[in-house]
Design a protein around this motif. Structure first.
Motif, PDB file in Angstrom:
ATOM      1  N   TYR A  61       0.688  -0.887  -0.234  1.00 51.02           N
ATOM      2  CA  TYR A  61      -0.047   0.153  -0.279  1.00 51.02           C
ATOM      3  C   TYR A  61       0.599   1.660  -0.203  1.00 51.02           C
ATOM      4  N   THR A  62       1.645   1.721  -0.988  1.00 55.12           N
ATOM      5  CA  THR A  62       2.643   2.040  -1.387  1.00 55.12           C
ATOM      6  C   THR A  62       2.113   3.140  -1.532  1.00 55.12           C
ATOM      7  N   GLY A  63       2.257   4.804  -0.783  1.00 55.53           N
ATOM      8  CA  GLY A  63       1.833   6.006  -1.370  1.00 55.53           C
ATOM      9  C   GLY A  63       2.589   6.680  -2.844  1.00 55.53           C
ATOM     10  N   ALA A  64       1.540   7.447  -2.937  1.00 52.67           N
ATOM     11  CA  ALA A  64       2.371   8.593  -3.959  1.00 52.67           C
ATOM     12  C   ALA A  64       1.927   9.941  -3.753  1.00 52.67           C
ATOM     13  N   SER A  65       2.906  11.490  -4.101  1.00 48.00           N
ATOM     14  CA  SER A  65       2.177  12.592  -4.598  1.00 48.00           C
ATOM     15  C   SER A  65       1.217  12.577  -5.301  1.00 48.00           C
ATOM     16  N   PRO A  66       0.485  13.267  -5.835  1.00 52.14           N
ATOM     17  CA  PRO A  66      -0.338  13.998  -7.051  1.00 52.14           C
ATOM     18  C   PRO A  66       0.571  14.877  -7.836  1.00 52.14           C
ATOM     19  N   MET A  86       2.125  11.795  -9.669  1.00 53.40           N
ATOM     20  CA  MET A  86       1.494  11.464 -10.514  1.00 53.40           C
ATOM     21  C   MET A  86       2.030  11.740 -11.862  1.00 53.40           C
ATOM     22  N   GLY A  87       1.298  13.418 -11.210  1.00 52.40           N
ATOM     23  CA  GLY A  87       1.788  14.573 -12.613  1.00 52.40           C
ATOM     24  C   GLY A  87       2.897  14.003 -13.289  1.00 52.40           C
ATOM     25  N   LEU A  88       4.092  14.183 -12.986  1.00 52.80           N
ATOM     26  CA  LEU A  88       4.958  14.158 -13.835  1.00 52.80           C
ATOM     27  C   LEU A  88       5.125  12.850 -14.744  1.00 52.80           C
ATOM     28  N   CYS A  89       4.373  11.522 -13.937  1.00 50.73           N
ATOM     29  CA  CYS A  89       4.898  10.594 -14.737  1.00 50.73           C
ATOM     30  C   CYS A  89       4.194  10.770 -16.020  1.00 50.73           C
ATOM     31  N   ALA A  90       2.729  11.077 -15.619  1.00 51.28           N
ATOM     32  CA  ALA A  90       2.063  10.939 -16.941  1.00 51.28           C
ATOM     33  C   ALA A  90       1.849  12.041 -18.067  1.00 51.28           C
ATOM     34  N   GLU A  91       3.352  13.413 -17.432  1.00 52.77           N
ATOM     35  CA  GLU A  91       3.429  13.648 -18.324  1.00 52.77           C
ATOM     36  C   GLU A  91       5.055  13.662 -19.374  1.00 52.77           C
ATOM     37  N   ARG A  92       5.651  11.873 -18.376  1.00 47.90           N
ATOM     38  CA  ARG A  92       6.988  12.375 -19.645  1.00 47.90           C
ATOM     39  C   ARG A  92       6.237  10.924 -19.832  1.00 47.90           C
ATOM     40  N   GLY A  93       5.178   9.998 -19.761  1.00 51.06           N
ATOM     41  CA  GLY A  93       5.326   8.386 -19.870  1.00 51.06           C
ATOM     42  C   GLY A  93       5.400   7.326 -19.915  1.00 51.06           C
ATOM     43  N   VAL A  94       5.990   7.886 -17.980  1.00 55.48           N
ATOM     44  CA  VAL A  94       6.446   6.337 -17.284  1.00 55.48           C
ATOM     45  C   VAL A  94       5.438   5.673 -15.755  1.00 55.48           C
ATOM     46  N   ALA A  95       5.070   4.588 -16.769  1.00 52.47           N
ATOM     47  CA  ALA A  95       3.633   3.452 -16.218  1.00 52.47           C
ATOM     48  C   ALA A  95       4.127   3.578 -14.070  1.00 52.47           C
ATOM     49  N   LEU A  96       3.090   4.550 -13.998  1.00 55.50           N
ATOM     50  CA  LEU A  96       3.027   4.024 -12.608  1.00 55.50           C
ATOM     51  C   LEU A  96       1.829   3.394 -11.938  1.00 55.50           C
ATOM     52  N   SER A  97       2.073   1.918 -12.001  1.00 58.04           N
ATOM     53  CA  SER A  97       1.868   0.606 -11.653  1.00 58.04           C
ATOM     54  C   SER A  97       1.955   0.448  -9.761  1.00 58.04           C
ATOM     55  N   PHE A 146      -2.728  -6.614  -9.762  1.00 61.25           N
ATOM     56  CA  PHE A 146      -2.948  -4.989  -9.989  1.00 61.25           C
ATOM     57  C   PHE A 146      -4.338  -4.682  -9.173  1.00 61.25           C
ATOM     58  N   LEU A 147      -3.545  -3.444  -8.948  1.00 57.86           N
ATOM     59  CA  LEU A 147      -4.470  -2.325  -8.250  1.00 57.86           C
ATOM     60  C   LEU A 147      -5.304  -1.627  -8.974  1.00 57.86           C
ATOM     61  N   ALA A 148      -4.152  -0.546  -9.855  1.00 57.70           N
ATOM     62  CA  ALA A 148      -4.407   0.530 -10.254  1.00 57.70           C
ATOM     63  C   ALA A 148      -3.440   1.302 -10.959  1.00 57.70           C
ATOM     64  N   ARG A 149      -3.355   2.167 -11.914  1.00 55.49           N
ATOM     65  CA  ARG A 149      -1.839   2.205 -12.753  1.00 55.49           C
ATOM     66  C   ARG A 149      -2.207   4.271 -13.563  1.00 55.49           C
ATOM     67  N   VAL A 150      -1.616   4.602 -13.120  1.00 60.20           N
ATOM     68  CA  VAL A 150      -1.749   6.110 -13.953  1.00 60.20           C
ATOM     69  C   VAL A 150      -0.993   6.213 -14.821  1.00 60.20           C
ATOM     70  N   THR A 151      -1.768   6.848 -15.648  1.00 58.90           N
ATOM     71  CA  THR A 151      -1.181   6.909 -17.482  1.00 58.90           C
ATOM     72  C   THR A 151      -1.556   8.029 -17.838  1.00 58.90           C
ATOM     73  N   GLY A 152      -0.810   8.648 -18.394  1.00 59.79           N
ATOM     74  CA  GLY A 152      -1.509   9.972 -18.792  1.00 59.79           C
ATOM     75  C   GLY A 152      -1.746  10.135 -20.367  1.00 59.79           C
ATOM     76  N   GLY A 153      -2.052  11.165 -21.104  1.00 58.78           N
ATOM     77  CA  GLY A 153      -2.931  11.209 -22.306  1.00 58.78           C
ATOM     78  C   GLY A 153      -2.831  10.118 -23.641  1.00 58.78           C
ATOM     79  N   PRO A 175     -14.637  -5.945 -19.417  1.00 57.39           N
ATOM     80  CA  PRO A 175     -14.145  -4.583 -18.990  1.00 57.39           C
ATOM     81  C   PRO A 175     -12.741  -4.647 -17.188  1.00 57.39           C
ATOM     82  N   GLY A 176     -11.973  -3.841 -17.604  1.00 58.87           N
ATOM     83  CA  GLY A 176     -10.941  -4.034 -16.664  1.00 58.87           C
ATOM     84  C   GLY A 176      -9.597  -4.808 -16.880  1.00 58.87           C
TER      85      GLY A 176
END
Length: 343
Positions: free
Chosen positions: A49-54, A57-68, A76-83, A238-239
């Motif tokens: 249950y590792t936390g990450a700052s918003p 997350m924004g930096l990862c999305a901007e630079r195309g780095v997948a954060l899972s 698998f729980l969740a993933r942060v992706t950019g556009g 779905p999912g």
């Protein structure tokens, strides 16, 4: 070809990921445990249950780095992706072909061919390397059976029939792969594939490696502009990242199952690395996960001559190369999708 970048694995359950300028910072309590520039990463996978700052997350999305985010057991729980990357025409072509049974069958047929061919090679390498230590007749029979299924694939005629062939091949392969477990056979064995949850140590190890591979394949597909959710062999659910599962099929024998055998036969994992819960589920402990992650990263840095490109590439880039070749086929730049076939 892009530069091989690294994946950061965070296994501390009390870790917190933050941004400091262009750096990813891993903190535990008030202590900074690790720091790495974002441009050195292609992905971040956290366990527990590792936390990450918003801001991170924004930096990862901007630079195309997948954060899972995964559970401590690798689910698998969740993933942060950019556009969405890539042009809309490629994705529209992907969706149209996924809706077309014949077009899907053509692509899926190549993927299943790659999977069975690579499974067959794993068994053949076992015959060659461990003659006298295994029941060669059992493995050779499986090799011959897989060759027979490979010959039938071009005439499959439908996706359902192809899925049946893939299932038959998997059963033959996993029954024979038990022969290639040379050490610690009282702990590691294959009596059939079990998942969600895995019910024995070998299945637990395989499930963890498949999770790592899935992350890499999903990230690679998004990098080239494809939608990981819309597959050709695996239908929409779905999912579920169906296209990632498609591409994984041909890569699992070479990248995951061989590594599982090596870790066991070299005694890098043992019975003390696993524990069983009350519901029968078997999982690796934190120390074993670190051992596997280290071996996985080391393996990704090794090089192989890609069978289609004829060029040396880091093994960690194979998911990206296959995603790129699939995108080129969908665009019409290639006559067919060339699966990864290990030679």
């Amino acid at each position: 070809m892009r530069k091989l970048l690294n994946t950061l694995y965070v296994t501390l359950s009390d870790a917190y990921l933050a941004r400091d300028g262009e750096n990813v910072v891993v903190r535990s309590g008030d202590e900074e445990r690790f720091r790495v520039p974002i441009h050195n990463l292609e992905g971040i996978i956290t366990f527990g249950y590792t936390g990450a700052s918003p801001a991170l997350m924004g930096l990862c999305a901007e630079r195309g780095v997948a954060l899972s985010f995964l559970t401590e057991h690798g689910r698998f729980l969740a993933r942060v992706t950019g556009g969405v990357s890539g042009n809309v025409l490629l994705r529209r072509k992907q969706y149209r072909m996924a809706d077309d049974e014949d077009a899907s069958l053509a692509i899926a047929g190549h993927m299943v061919t790659g999977k069975i061919a690579n499974a067959r090679t794993v068994l053949q390498r076992g015959l060659r390397d461990h003659e006298g230590r295994i029941r060669g007749e059992v493995v050779q029979k499986a090799v011959n059976s897989l060759a027979g299924i490979l010959r039938e694939i071009p005439g499959a005629g439908s996706l359902n029939r192809l899925r049946g062939m893939e299932g038959d091949a998997a059963k033959i392969y996993f029954e024979a792969i038990d022969e290639l477990i040379l050490e610690q056979k009282e702990t590691f064995y294959m009596r059939g594939r079990s998942r969600r949850p895995p019910l024995d140590c070998f299945n637990a190890l395989l499930s963890f490696l498949y999770t790592l591979l899935a992350h890499d394949v999903e990230a690679a597909l998004e990098t080239v502009g494809l939608d990981p959710s819309v597959g050709f062999l695996h239908r929409d659910r779905p999912g579920r990242a169906s296209l990632a599962l498609d591409v994984m099929e041909e890569l699992r024998p070479y990248l995951a199952e061989r590594m599982a055998l090596s870790l066991i036969n070299r005694r890098q994992v043992d019975s003390k690395s696993f524990y069983q819960k009350e519901n029968g589920a078997v999982y690796m402990d934190a120390e074993a996960r670190k051992t596997v992650l280290t071996a996985w990263q080391k393996r990704k840095a090794e090089e192989i001559t890609h069978p289609f490109l004829g060029e040396k590439v880091p093994i960690g880039l194979i998911p990206y190369v296959q995603s790129l070749l699939l995108a080129r086929y969908l665009r019409g730049d290639l006559d067919g999708y060339p699966p990864f076939v290990w030679r």
